[in-house]
Design a protein around this motif. Sequence first.
Motif, PDB file in Angstrom:
ATOM      1  N   TYR A  11       1.535  -1.840  -7.623  1.00  0.00           N
ATOM      2  CA  TYR A  11       1.692  -0.695  -6.729  1.00  0.00           C
ATOM      3  C   TYR A  11       2.640   0.336  -7.348  1.00  0.00           C
ATOM      4  CZ  TYR A  11       2.800   2.061  -2.609  1.00  0.00           C
ATOM      5  OH  TYR A  11       2.984   3.102  -1.737  1.00  0.00           O
ATOM      6  N   LEU A  70      -9.497   1.409  -2.641  1.00  0.00           N
ATOM      7  CA  LEU A  70      -8.187   1.087  -2.071  1.00  0.00           C
ATOM      8  C   LEU A  70      -8.212   1.108  -0.541  1.00  0.00           C
ATOM      9  CD1 LEU A  70      -5.762   2.922  -4.519  1.00  0.00           C
ATOM     10  CD2 LEU A  70      -6.080   0.448  -4.242  1.00  0.00           C
ATOM     11  N   GLN A  88      -9.681  -2.176   0.455  1.00  0.00           N
ATOM     12  CA  GLN A  88      -8.704  -3.255   0.263  1.00  0.00           C
ATOM     13  C   GLN A  88      -7.596  -3.205   1.316  1.00  0.00           C
ATOM     14  OE1 GLN A  88     -10.763  -5.332  -1.957  1.00  0.00           O
ATOM     15  NE2 GLN A  88      -8.709  -6.062  -1.609  1.00  0.00           N
ATOM     16  N   ARG A  89      -7.175  -2.001   1.694  1.00  0.00           N
ATOM     17  CA  ARG A  89      -6.151  -1.886   2.742  1.00  0.00           C
ATOM     18  C   ARG A  89      -6.648  -2.473   4.048  1.00  0.00           C
ATOM     19  NH1 ARG A  89      -5.740   0.712   7.057  1.00  0.00           N
ATOM     20  NH2 ARG A  89      -7.396   2.166   6.561  1.00  0.00           N
TER      21      ARG A  89
END
Length: 103
Positions: free
Chosen positions: A9, A80, A83-84
């Motif tokens: 990250y 993303l 995935q979040r």
Amino acid sequence: MTTTIQESYAALIHTLRDLEKVLGPAVAAQYSPPPGGTGEVARNGIPNPTLDTVIDPRRLGLSEAVRATSSTLARITGELTEQRIILAAALTRWEGHEGGNSE
């Protein structure tokens, strides 16, 4: 070498900040004559690039790099986001909530 999620990250944020530094200038420059180019001819006060400017390989290369960067950002943003949602649902289930949907 194993990379933790926190390290990944942090690397992503660093990369996005570096990208931010060149993105604005690159987007603006893709429609301008390259340094040392023949420039534009104004017609009725409206800039009209010369053919040399339009087909300059440096300008075309920059425009292609901007398009590729835009496509990459769109793809990565979608991945993303997915995935979040998966991570948030797993956390919700871990917390003991039914269904695991935190949206």
